[in-house]
Design an enzyme around this catalytic site. Structure first.
Site, short mmCIF file in Angstrom:
data_model
loop_
_atom_site.label_atom_id
_atom_site.label_comp_id
_atom_site.label_asym_id
_atom_site.label_seq_id
_atom_site.Cartn_x
_atom_site.Cartn_y
_atom_site.Cartn_z
N GLU A 173 0.82 -1.21 0.00
CA GLU A 173 0.00 0.00 0.00
C GLU A 173 0.86 1.26 0.00
O GLU A 173 2.04 1.22 0.31
CB GLU A 173 -0.93 0.02 1.22
CG GLU A 173 -0.32 -0.46 2.53
CD GLU A 173 0.88 0.30 3.00
OE1 GLU A 173 0.84 1.56 2.92
OE2 GLU A 173 1.85 -0.32 3.45
N GLY A 313 6.36 -0.20 4.24
CA GLY A 313 5.13 -0.46 3.51
C GLY A 313 5.45 -0.85 2.08
O GLY A 313 6.51 -1.42 1.80
N GLU A 314 4.54 -0.55 1.18
CA GLU A 314 4.69 -0.83 -0.25
C GLU A 314 4.69 -2.32 -0.58
O GLU A 314 4.83 -2.69 -1.73
CB GLU A 314 5.98 -0.21 -0.82
CG GLU A 314 6.14 1.28 -0.63
CD GLU A 314 7.49 1.80 -1.13
OE1 GLU A 314 8.23 1.04 -1.79
OE2 GLU A 314 7.80 2.97 -0.85
N GLY A 315 4.60 -3.18 0.42
CA GLY A 315 4.75 -4.61 0.18
C GLY A 315 6.20 -5.06 0.24
O GLY A 315 6.52 -6.20 -0.11
#
Length: 347
Positions: A173, A313-315
């Protein structure tokens, strides 16, 4: 309202003994590969085979903006950074781009509700619900029908990816202010006091964290939502709601689901409240440095593969841990047994 339904079957125990026998027959002491053995068993059960494989692994990053971020009260970075980072993803310049490239993971970027007009930017999946949520200091962040729509779009995106032959998927995300949304959802679904759910996010000072806790405590106290969807609509972002639908559809399709950090796990809390069996298909890839995440792992009674203090974040946690997942599958499929290697088995 688009009240999408999911049919998620629990994992069967029918294959467990044969998989355990295969693992225990490998040329190693019993249990010597530790958590790799647990992971191998889990993936084999998900795929219902003693020779599992990871096909077309994909990571989907959902981006959305939060109304509260316009005020700058809980976030050190301005809301505009969300859109700027989406462009960075599309241009291949972010950490998640590097890790996905390293590990041959297909990366998809989704506009779930960014407060920006991307004008059909190449490579961007346009699933925008609205130009960001409303400020939950004044009431629900989104309307119920928007929450249902976001869940449905997340599910549709996963279905489309599944049709390409993908059986292994993870979710990341991007959204300035989304650790606040995740903390509120965490408190709402776990019963843990809100003060114990709030962390530094993208780098708040100690005074900033104190202010964030005070603001979120007031918001939480003012919420009268009771059902899972109502809680999601009150506190959530469009990227979190879309991840909720993505988790549920991936589990319904019996995909191996890679769970990233704090924000993704908050979406999983919602998905779990809607359908308990979703956890059967999830592998928790890392323990985020955001303080609430280890408490969510405890709530789910799950162990994460990695604990590197990451909180980007961001995976990224899912992508970095992916080679360990490959190692678990690799030993199960490729390692010799005592019988095939003609080595005396002490058992």
């Amino acid at each position: 309202m688009n009240r999408i339904q999911f049919n998620i079957t629990p994992l069967s125990d029918s294959i467990v003994q044969s998989i355990k026998h295969k693992i225990d027959s490998k040329t190693k002491p019993l249990g010597a590969l530790g958590m790799l053995e647990t992971i191998a068993l889990k993936v084999a059960r998900i795929q219902e085979t003693d020779s599992p494989s990871l096909k077309n692994p994909t990571l989907v990053v959902f981006a959305g903006d939060h109304g509260i971020a316009k005020e700058g009260q809980v976030n050190p970075y301005p809301q505009s950074v969300t859109a700027q980072m989406v462009y960075n993803f599309l241009e291949g310049g972010a950490a998640i781009n590097s890790f996905c490239k390293q590990n041959s993971i297909d990366l998809k970027i989704v506009d779930a509700g960014v407060n920006h007009n991307f004008k059909n930017a190449p490579g961007l999946i346009d699933a925008k619900i609205e130009y960001g949520t409303r400020n939950y200091q004044q009431g629900p962040a989104m309307q119920l029908d928007q929450g249902y729509a976001a869940i449905a779009k997340g599910a549709t995106i996963v279905s489309t990816i599944y049709k390409t032959g993908c059986n292994c998927i993870g979710f990341g995300e991007m959204g300035i202010g989304n650790t606040s949304s995740a903390a509120l959802l965490m408190a709402a679904f776990t019963g843990i006091p809100i003060k114990d759910c709030v962390g530094a996010g993208t780098g708040l000072s100690s005074s900033g964290i104190a202010q964030k806790k005070e603001i979120l405590a007031r918001v939480f106290k003012g919420c009268t939502a009771t059902s899972p969807i109502e809680k999601l609509a009150y506190f959530g972002g469009f990227e979190i709601a879309m991840m909720t639908g993505a988790f549920l559809r991936a589990a319904e399709l019996k995909m191996t689901v890679l769970v990233d950090g704090f924000i993704a796990s908050s979406a999983l809390l919602v998905a779990h409240a809607l359908h308990k069996n979703v956890l059967d298909y999830c592998i928790f890839m890392h323990n985020s440095g955001e303080q609430g995440h280890h408490k969510i792992l405890e709530y789910f009674r799950q162990n994460a593969i990695l604990d590197l203090g990451m909180r980007l974040g961001e995976g990224t946690g899912a992508a970095v841990a992916f080679p360990i997942l490959q190692s678990a599958i690799g030993f199960l499929n490729d390692m010799a047994s005592f019988e095939t290697a003609q080595i005396d088995n002490p058992m």
